[in-house]
Structure formats: C-alpha cells, structure tokens
Write an enzyme that holds these catalytic residues in place. Structure first.
Site, mmCIF file in Angstrom:
data_model
loop_
_atom_site.group_PDB
_atom_site.id
_atom_site.type_symbol
_atom_site.label_atom_id
_atom_site.label_comp_id
_atom_site.label_asym_id
_atom_site.label_seq_id
_atom_site.Cartn_x
_atom_site.Cartn_y
_atom_site.Cartn_z
ATOM 1 N N ASP A 215 5.974 -8.070 6.993
ATOM 2 C CA ASP A 215 5.178 -8.137 8.218
ATOM 3 C C ASP A 215 3.932 -8.981 7.969
ATOM 4 O O ASP A 215 3.184 -8.728 7.025
ATOM 5 C CB ASP A 215 4.775 -6.731 8.658
ATOM 6 C CG ASP A 215 3.807 -6.750 9.834
ATOM 7 O OD1 ASP A 215 4.265 -6.979 10.966
ATOM 8 O OD2 ASP A 215 2.588 -6.556 9.612
ATOM 9 N N TYR A 220 -3.799 -12.952 10.101
ATOM 10 C CA TYR A 220 -3.915 -12.597 8.686
ATOM 11 C C TYR A 220 -4.170 -13.830 7.816
ATOM 12 O O TYR A 220 -4.680 -13.704 6.704
ATOM 13 C CB TYR A 220 -2.648 -11.902 8.187
ATOM 14 C CG TYR A 220 -2.317 -10.596 8.852
ATOM 15 C CD1 TYR A 220 -3.205 -9.957 9.725
ATOM 16 C CD2 TYR A 220 -1.097 -9.967 8.607
ATOM 17 C CE1 TYR A 220 -2.878 -8.763 10.338
ATOM 18 C CE2 TYR A 220 -0.764 -8.765 9.204
ATOM 19 C CZ TYR A 220 -1.655 -8.176 10.082
ATOM 20 O OH TYR A 220 -1.323 -6.986 10.684
ATOM 21 N N LYS A 245 2.977 -12.239 14.328
ATOM 22 C CA LYS A 245 2.378 -11.867 15.608
ATOM 23 C C LYS A 245 1.485 -12.978 16.135
ATOM 24 O O LYS A 245 0.831 -13.687 15.360
ATOM 25 C CB LYS A 245 1.531 -10.591 15.449
ATOM 26 C CG LYS A 245 2.201 -9.464 14.683
ATOM 27 C CD LYS A 245 1.269 -8.305 14.480
ATOM 28 C CE LYS A 245 1.796 -7.329 13.449
ATOM 29 N NZ LYS A 245 1.748 -7.863 12.084
ATOM 30 N N HIS A 278 0.216 -9.259 19.420
ATOM 31 C CA HIS A 278 -0.590 -8.448 18.512
ATOM 32 C C HIS A 278 -1.435 -7.393 19.230
ATOM 33 O O HIS A 278 -1.638 -6.285 18.720
ATOM 34 C CB HIS A 278 -1.508 -9.366 17.692
ATOM 35 C CG HIS A 278 -1.895 -8.790 16.368
ATOM 36 N ND1 HIS A 278 -2.099 -9.572 15.250
ATOM 37 C CD2 HIS A 278 -2.109 -7.520 15.952
ATOM 38 C CE1 HIS A 278 -2.431 -8.803 14.225
ATOM 39 N NE2 HIS A 278 -2.443 -7.553 14.623
ATOM 40 N N ASN A 327 0.472 -2.312 19.559
ATOM 41 C CA ASN A 327 -0.670 -1.607 20.155
ATOM 42 C C ASN A 327 -0.540 -1.442 21.673
ATOM 43 O O ASN A 327 -1.551 -1.384 22.380
ATOM 44 C CB ASN A 327 -1.974 -2.341 19.818
ATOM 45 C CG ASN A 327 -2.205 -2.429 18.321
ATOM 46 O OD1 ASN A 327 -2.388 -1.423 17.649
ATOM 47 N ND2 ASN A 327 -2.180 -3.647 17.798
ATOM 48 N N GLN A 348 4.680 -1.907 17.577
ATOM 49 C CA GLN A 348 4.025 -1.574 16.311
ATOM 50 C C GLN A 348 2.651 -0.966 16.604
ATOM 51 O O GLN A 348 1.810 -1.610 17.234
ATOM 52 C CB GLN A 348 3.877 -2.827 15.445
ATOM 53 C CG GLN A 348 3.336 -2.551 14.055
ATOM 54 C CD GLN A 348 3.069 -3.823 13.274
ATOM 55 O OE1 GLN A 348 1.921 -4.214 13.073
ATOM 56 N NE2 GLN A 348 4.128 -4.504 12.836
ATOM 57 N N LEU A 377 -0.574 5.162 5.453
ATOM 58 C CA LEU A 377 -1.257 5.779 4.318
ATOM 59 C C LEU A 377 -2.767 5.727 4.466
ATOM 60 O O LEU A 377 -3.502 6.060 3.545
ATOM 61 C CB LEU A 377 -0.840 5.075 3.014
ATOM 62 C CG LEU A 377 0.660 4.978 2.757
ATOM 63 C CD1 LEU A 377 0.931 4.232 1.460
ATOM 64 C CD2 LEU A 377 1.286 6.364 2.715
ATOM 65 N N GLY A 378 -3.228 5.295 5.631
ATOM 66 C CA GLY A 378 -4.653 5.091 5.853
ATOM 67 C C GLY A 378 -4.882 3.637 6.213
ATOM 68 O O GLY A 378 -4.165 2.741 5.771
ATOM 69 N N SER A 424 0.509 -2.830 -0.442
ATOM 70 C CA SER A 424 -0.243 -2.577 -1.664
ATOM 71 C C SER A 424 -0.239 -3.828 -2.523
ATOM 72 O O SER A 424 0.728 -4.600 -2.509
ATOM 73 C CB SER A 424 0.354 -1.401 -2.442
ATOM 74 O OG SER A 424 -0.410 -1.159 -3.610
ATOM 75 N N ILE A 430 3.828 -0.522 -5.102
ATOM 76 C CA ILE A 430 4.889 -1.212 -4.370
ATOM 77 C C ILE A 430 6.222 -0.519 -4.641
ATOM 78 O O ILE A 430 7.021 -0.265 -3.732
ATOM 79 C CB ILE A 430 4.947 -2.698 -4.764
ATOM 80 C CG1 ILE A 430 3.723 -3.448 -4.218
ATOM 81 C CG2 ILE A 430 6.226 -3.356 -4.250
ATOM 82 C CD1 ILE A 430 3.600 -4.880 -4.690
ATOM 83 N N GLU A 432 6.526 2.603 -5.885
ATOM 84 C CA GLU A 432 6.390 3.989 -5.420
ATOM 85 C C GLU A 432 6.699 4.107 -3.937
ATOM 86 O O GLU A 432 7.420 5.023 -3.507
ATOM 87 C CB GLU A 432 4.972 4.477 -5.701
ATOM 88 C CG GLU A 432 4.646 5.854 -5.138
ATOM 89 C CD GLU A 432 3.169 6.191 -5.269
ATOM 90 O OE1 GLU A 432 2.513 5.692 -6.208
ATOM 91 O OE2 GLU A 432 2.660 6.934 -4.408
ATOM 92 N N ASN A 433 6.178 3.180 -3.141
ATOM 93 C CA ASN A 433 6.369 3.252 -1.687
ATOM 94 C C ASN A 433 7.803 2.997 -1.265
ATOM 95 O O ASN A 433 8.173 3.294 -0.130
ATOM 96 C CB ASN A 433 5.440 2.250 -0.997
ATOM 97 C CG ASN A 433 3.978 2.610 -1.148
ATOM 98 O OD1 ASN A 433 3.633 3.755 -1.437
ATOM 99 N ND2 ASN A 433 3.105 1.627 -0.966
#
Length: 469
Positions: A215, A220, A245, A278, A327, A348, A377-378, A424, A430, A432-433
C-alpha cells in the site's frame, strides 16, 4: 508459525537464509563435488539396487510441489545430521573432519554476550551448507540461533482466493467484486511514514518474506521506492498487488488523471491493481495559508462527478484493475453508490480496538465493499502502539495463544473480516506481523477486544471524515 510465501530455505532469527526460489545460488564446484562423491558412495552401499546419483548434477530449484513430497523428510534428516555432527565434532576441528587448528590446543571459548536478545553465531549454517543435498537449498552463512521454520513455497505461486478462516499464507485473499478476477490479499504491507529513499529496503524485505500486497500513496512520496522494490524482488508482477491513492489536492477529473500518470511513472508499472481516493474532502491546513483550500475550485460534487469519473475512465482503459475509496463514511458511500457506474470495492479506514467502526463494517459487508484497516497497531502520527499492546484483553489473548500483542491485534481484525496493512522498518517485526494465519481467537476474545472501543481517532488530527461535506 505460518510458512511465508516465496522462499525455499531455513528461517533463522527472523530472516530467511535462502535466496528466492527463482534465483537459487549454486555452490562452489569443490563443495558440490564433495557432496556428489559422498552421495555416490552412499548409494553404492545400498542393496536395493538403486542407481547412483548422476554425475555432473547441478542444484535445481525446489518448487512447492516437489517440496511437499520430499523436503519435510530430507530437511529433518539434514538437521538431525547437523546436530549429530556438532555433538561428535572435537574442539579445533571442522565438521568435515579437517583440522582447523594446527596446534592440539582447543580454540579459546568466545566471550559471553550479556545481551540475551542478541543473536548468537551458529556453526549450523556452515554445516547446512556442507551437508545439503544438491537441489535442496543452499543457505547463506548467517548469524542467529537455532532454525525455527522451514519454508518451502515457490516464489512464482499466484495469489489464492480463499476464505479468511482457511487462509494460511500471505498469498491468500479474496476475489474482488468487479475486479476482473483480481485477488486481494488479506494481509499487506503499509508504507505510511516511510519517506522517499528509505522505503525501498523495508518494502523489498517485506516482498522477500512473502508479502504480496503493498500500500502506498501519492502523498507518501515513496512510490518510486515501491516500484523499484517490486522490480527487484523476483516475484512476477501478476503475483503482486499494488494499491496507491490520489491525494485530496488532486480532486477533479483532469487533476486525477494527471496524478495517476505520475504515480504510474514512479511505480514503473503498466497497471495499478487498486486506485483509491485518499480523502473525501479537499486539502486544507498546513502548508496552505489559513482559510485556503486546494484545489481552489473544490465543491463536494467534484468528489463524485470529477474524481470518481476519472477513476472509472482509468478502469475502463485497463490502467487500474479495481477502484476504491479511503476514509469514507456511510454517508459518503451512499452518495457514491447512487451515481457510480463502477462500484467501489474497498474502503480503507482507521480501525483498531479504540475505534471499532462496527456500523461502517456492517454497511460495507452488506454492499460487498472490503474494509481495509490502517493504524491497526497504532497510528504513525502518535505514539499509541504501546497503549494497544497493554490492553488487558490483548495481553490475555497473547498469553493464551503464545503470540505477541501485535499478532493478536492483526488476527482480531481478520476475525472481524477486516483486511490489514501493518507497516514496520524492523525486519523482525515485518516477519512477526506476517505470522497471523496459524491461530484463531475465540468469539469471547474478539468480543473482549471489541469492548475496548472508545470512538477515539488518531489519524487526520483526530478529525472524523464524516464532517467533510
């Protein structure tokens, strides 16, 4: 742990010790000859009449089909041989029996590392390099502890449409409605806050570890990094899924087409899998002067009659495989669904234990629109990660399933039918997720995490997108 897609080799200390299966490294001729001689002698001693290994055989790539038949047993035999040789090997000797030290004195013991989290250098990597059969795997010597995961899937394996409860890997997803047979993975890799020039390495690493969805966005400013990583990862383009986006200052028919062209050039692709609006409103605030708006001719009708019409044109031309929004509130979606010719397939939104948008989720399910979560995750805008990890229901589920809080949070979203795109820079995180497919949360655990809802937003300076006209 689930088997990340795209690699044939051993995982150790959070990273794969193998090159992609479409680029398996060959061993030196001397090492290969040693293996051939050993195998030839072994086969000659057998009484069952099996033929010798052919001379001059070179390593070949193991695909998922071949691996499923033989790699489990050969790898177990190989690892047992390594452990056995390590126990028998005397100090000062290599595993192949050659003296590594001219003197009879044993090599001095290495200094202890007080940091228990630091990876330990293991001789296992060198042993595997020596003992591996031709065509099995050729791992790079690496630092780290014991091997914990054997992954055997082929990098060329296509995306697979399967239900979330049956999903087992990062290639798994669902077929998008109206997406021309396009499969969208349930778990992808996000790139928000990965700046221009620094996004390449994490994205490439994620793709090497099996992620297939990336993504990004016009704002960005890292689309070029994403495109370069896609080109260098070794995965065929048709097995990747990239979404980007159009920024809110580019609302309008002509501006949207221009923004898309710029994104295409930066990504260096022939098509984009998913193109998204976006934000439902126009650009305001910094760096614009107080009271200014961009685009200056903005009206709420421009969102549907300008931006969306341009996206439908891109869809008709085959430049995008699917189109969606980000959004959007229920009110925005209803307005769009009344006038659109091509329906949005994705919305999204911010979605986490403190913002469980249940009503929006149910509406999207009813309208056959996928809800994809960011800030699972925040948010990258605030330091909220630790707050989610410390939630009692999250900690309880993590302990019960012997998982990390991050894995529990991602699995919680999947259990609710929400797709996720964790981000991450850390290689360990990376990996772990990605390990969220081999355990499930109970309905009680999901409900307990749901109860943490506070209707609290982190992104967009806590602004509710429904306030946009």
């Amino acid at each position: 742990a689930p088997q990340p897609v795209g690699y044939t080799g051993l995982w150790q200390a959070g990273r794969c010790l193998m090159a992609p299966t479409n680029a398996v490294r060959k061993r030196p001729a001397s090492a290969l000859k040693q293996v051939e001689n050993r195998n030839a002698a072994s086969h000659a001693s057998r009484s069952n009449g099996q033929s010798k290994r052919k001379e001059g055989r070179t390593p070949t790539t193991i695909t998922a089909t071949v691996a499923a038949q033989r790699l489990a047993t050969s790898a177990a035999r190989l690892l047992n041989a390594v452990d056995s040789k390590q126990k028998k090997t005397k100090p000062g000797h290599h595993v192949n029996g050659r003296n590594s030290n001219k003197s009879s004195k044993a090599a001095p013991a290495p200094k202890k590392n007080n940091d228990s989290s630091a990876p330990k250098k293991s001789k296992r990597d060198k042993d595997l390099y020596t003992l591996a059969e031709p065509g099995t795997f050729i791992p790079e010597p690496a630092d780290g502890g014991q091997c914990t995961l054997l992954c055997t899937l082929d990098a060329a394996q296509p995306l697979r449409s399967i239900s979330i409860p049956k999903a087992r890997a990062l290639i798994d997803g669902s077929t998008l409605p109206g997406g021309r047979g396009l499969t969208m993975p349930y778990v992808g890799f996000g790139t928000y806050k990965l700046k221009k020039g620094e996004a390449f390495a994490p994205v490439l690493k994620a793709l090497q570890y099996g992620y297939r969805l990336v993504d990004t966005a016009q704002i960005y400013d890292n689309e070029a990094d994403v495109g370069r990583a896609m080109q260098m990862c070794g995965v065929p383009r048709e097995n990747l899924f990239v979404e980007t986006k159009v920024w809110r200052s580019s609302h309008g028919f002509d501006r949207t087409l221009k923004a898309f062209g710029q994104s295409m050039r930066k990504l260096a692709v022939d098509y984009v899998d998913l193109y998204i609006i976006h934000w439902p409103g126009a650009k305001t605030g910094w760096p614009l002067p107080r009271g200014a708006i961009s685009p200056p001719d903005w009206t709420p009708k421009m969102r549907d009659e300008g931006t969306w019409r341009a996206m439908e044109k891109l869809y008709d031309e085959g430049k995008v495989k699917a189109i969606g929004v980000s959004n959007y509130s229920i009110r925005h979606l209803r307005s769009l669904l009344k006038m659109c010719r091509v329906r949005p397939v994705v919305n999204q939104v911010e979605f986490h234990p403190w913002l469980v948008q249940s009503e929006l989720l149910e509406f999207c399910k009813k309208e056959n629109i996928i809800l994809q979560a960011y800030a699972s995750l925040g948010s990258g805008d605030v330091t909220s990660r630790a707050d989610f990890f410390a939630l009692p229901p999250v900690m309880a589920a993590a302990k019960a399933h012997e998982r990390t809080p991050a894995q529990v949070l991602l699995r919680w979203a999947l259990e609710k039918g929400v797709y996720v795109i964790p981000k991450s820079k850390s290689e360990d995180r990376i990996v772990e997720n990605s390990c969220v497919f081999d355990f499930k949360l109970s309905p009680e655990e999901v409900a307990a995490i749901d109860s943490c809802h506070k209707d609290h937003r982190f992104a967009w300076k806590h602004k509710d997108p429904d306030t946009c006209e």
